[in-house]
Design a protein around this motif. Sequence first.
Motif: not given
Length: 733
Positions: A19-29, A44-54, A85-89
């Motif tokens: 899936g995908w997740v974003i915060g208030n800005s692209p810098e929110d990890r 768990f194993e975690y791999v980040s992936t590009r999501r240019d569409d998002v 999932i925790l992001c952007g507070g």
Amino acid sequence: MRYHVDVVRIRENSIQVNGWVIGNSPEDRPKFRVTDEKKNPVPFEYVSTRRDDVSQIYFKRTVEQELGFDIRFDYVRGNTYHLDILCGGRKVRVRFNEELIKRRSSVAYKRRQKLLDLANMETVRVAWDFFKENGLKALVLKSKHKIQGIDNDYDYGEWWALTKPTDEELEEQRKAVFLWMPKFSIVIPVYQTPEKYLREMLDSVCAQTYGNWELCIADGSPEGRDRERILKQYAEKDERIHYRILGENLGIAGNTNAAMEMARGDFIVLADHDDRMTPNALYECAKAINENQGCDVLYSDEDKLDMDGKALFDPHFKPDFNPDLLTSVNYICHLFLVKKALLDRVGGFRAEFDGAQDYDFIFRCTEAAAKIVHIPKVLYHWRCHQDSTASNPESKLYAFEAGSRAIMAHYERVGIEAQKVEKGVDYGIYHTKFVIKGEPLVSVIIPNKDHTGDLDNCIRPMLTKGTYRNLEVVVVENNSTKQETWDYYEKIQKEFSNVRVVRWEREFNYSAINNFGVEHARGEYLLFLNNDIELIAEDFIEEMLGFCQREDVGIAGARLLYADDTIQHAGVVVGFGGIAGHTFIGLHKAENSYFHRAMCAQDYSAVTAACMMSKKSVFQAVGGFSEELAVAFNDIDYCMKVRALGKLVVYAPYALLYHYESKSRGLEDTPEKVARFNREIAIFAKKWPDILKNGDPYYNPNLTLRKSNFALRDLKKEKIGEPYRLEVPLDET
């Protein structure tokens, strides 16, 4: 925070979540945590992936941060797990267990999810942009098609399971002996391939049911990062496997050529380092070669493979060789084979086309081929990931620029003059603007009976707004009864000196009326138009003429829309509904069709004469329209006669017009008209039995003939390879 879980899968004793997740800005990890039902942490194993569409939707640009996630963790059947999932507070919790995952996989859930997705912010923004450009009716229609799953009647995974070869069939293939057992050289360029993917490709080759092959691998990975350890393991087990460690990256073309230099087989088979071949792939190729003497180029259908190698999706069921479709998109792609002797003549890959090196290579091979064979079976699984052109075209924009140059180089070699090749409806889809040689006279032939409002709406915009000027309009008057019609004829001929009215005084016969019109035409090219056609694209004549001027083309057709901007005609498939029918009927002009086919110039068996251009010399060579077909199928019959001369029938999607469909003639709504319609069906079926029996070469036998949307064939009602039976009598002659 915004997030979306796209896919959840059970893989033996593990769960995979994409899936995908974003915060208030692209810098929110984002941060992730997995716990069991007792709130104990789970590794768990975690791999980040590009999501240019998002990133494009939410940030209006492509960002460097990887917004997608791929998470995998072990699970015990029957237990429940939570993904935090925790992001952007903010924090969200997603629950998983076997029952929920199974429910997510059901067809009913997927349909419900499509409805829920309409409330998703990503979807809302896309929908808003679509609404602003195309209006409310178009948005409602697109949403309806999405919810109904109009593209397919089957989940492809289910369809594949029902159609793939059984274990018993594979075992029989291993015992098969052909008259000629050609040797296949499978060439693979390797470059820092992930070990898992490389092993899967190698295993898929070793599992082939046909045994006369060799595998030629050239590894262009940098020194110290090559895959020799893996390649050596396989080569020691199977003497048919050969490899070279190049020590440096020679580029896609150079690495592939290095692998080709090792080949000693009769045919070269192209494959990528991270894809997979089906176990019957080489068997089907050997079978096709034996059944098609003299063939030197072959290609198959394909589908896509997800990153974990477990799910198949997005099958591409292709037509038989279609040269104009090939100049619109590299539809051939995989699996592709070329005879070694032909390869030696045309040469290998060219570095100047890197990114589209296979496109250029396919052009050169098909140009020189004596016989090109399409195998209508999925023999290749193309792995799809975010930096692959298969899933994210903009990530390899350079590839499409190279593709444009490959098309222009093809035109230059075969002597076709093109002004330019530009981006079509999407990246990787091309639109060619051809050079118009001179300014030949085009005779526009329009049958008419009364309906002067429609006729004026057809003629006037074409003559005043249309960009092509050397026209004459021949209106074939067909027993009009209103005085206003005769008044209009007098007025329009005075207003436009290039409009003439000629009188047909016999009974209605579409074929005879148009033949009569041609007798009065002076032009080198004939444009047959219904009187209920209205101009949209001002350069539609140039779009059609660009194709029709070519020596290999006999007919060009147009894309026609109903008044509500849905498709009325985008080419004709012989066999639809039992005899013939239009493609993509009812699809909105802004919706995506099957692999963008509605927006690709391509060859078809037929196009409609509601807007059809043909050379006058070709028209005369085949004797014009067949007058025994007074109403129905006369245009399809004409196209079949032209194709019998060896000429192409081309669909030109940028020649765009409205068609209000038979306003002046009416429907087959009386017993006499129905009887005549059935007689004409019988005449057509008797004249062209082979295509009705064997299928339309420009339409794949795995796709349904019951609908016009290129959906998967309904296995309960249509057996693959068999025509759809028309439910009207054919015994009237």
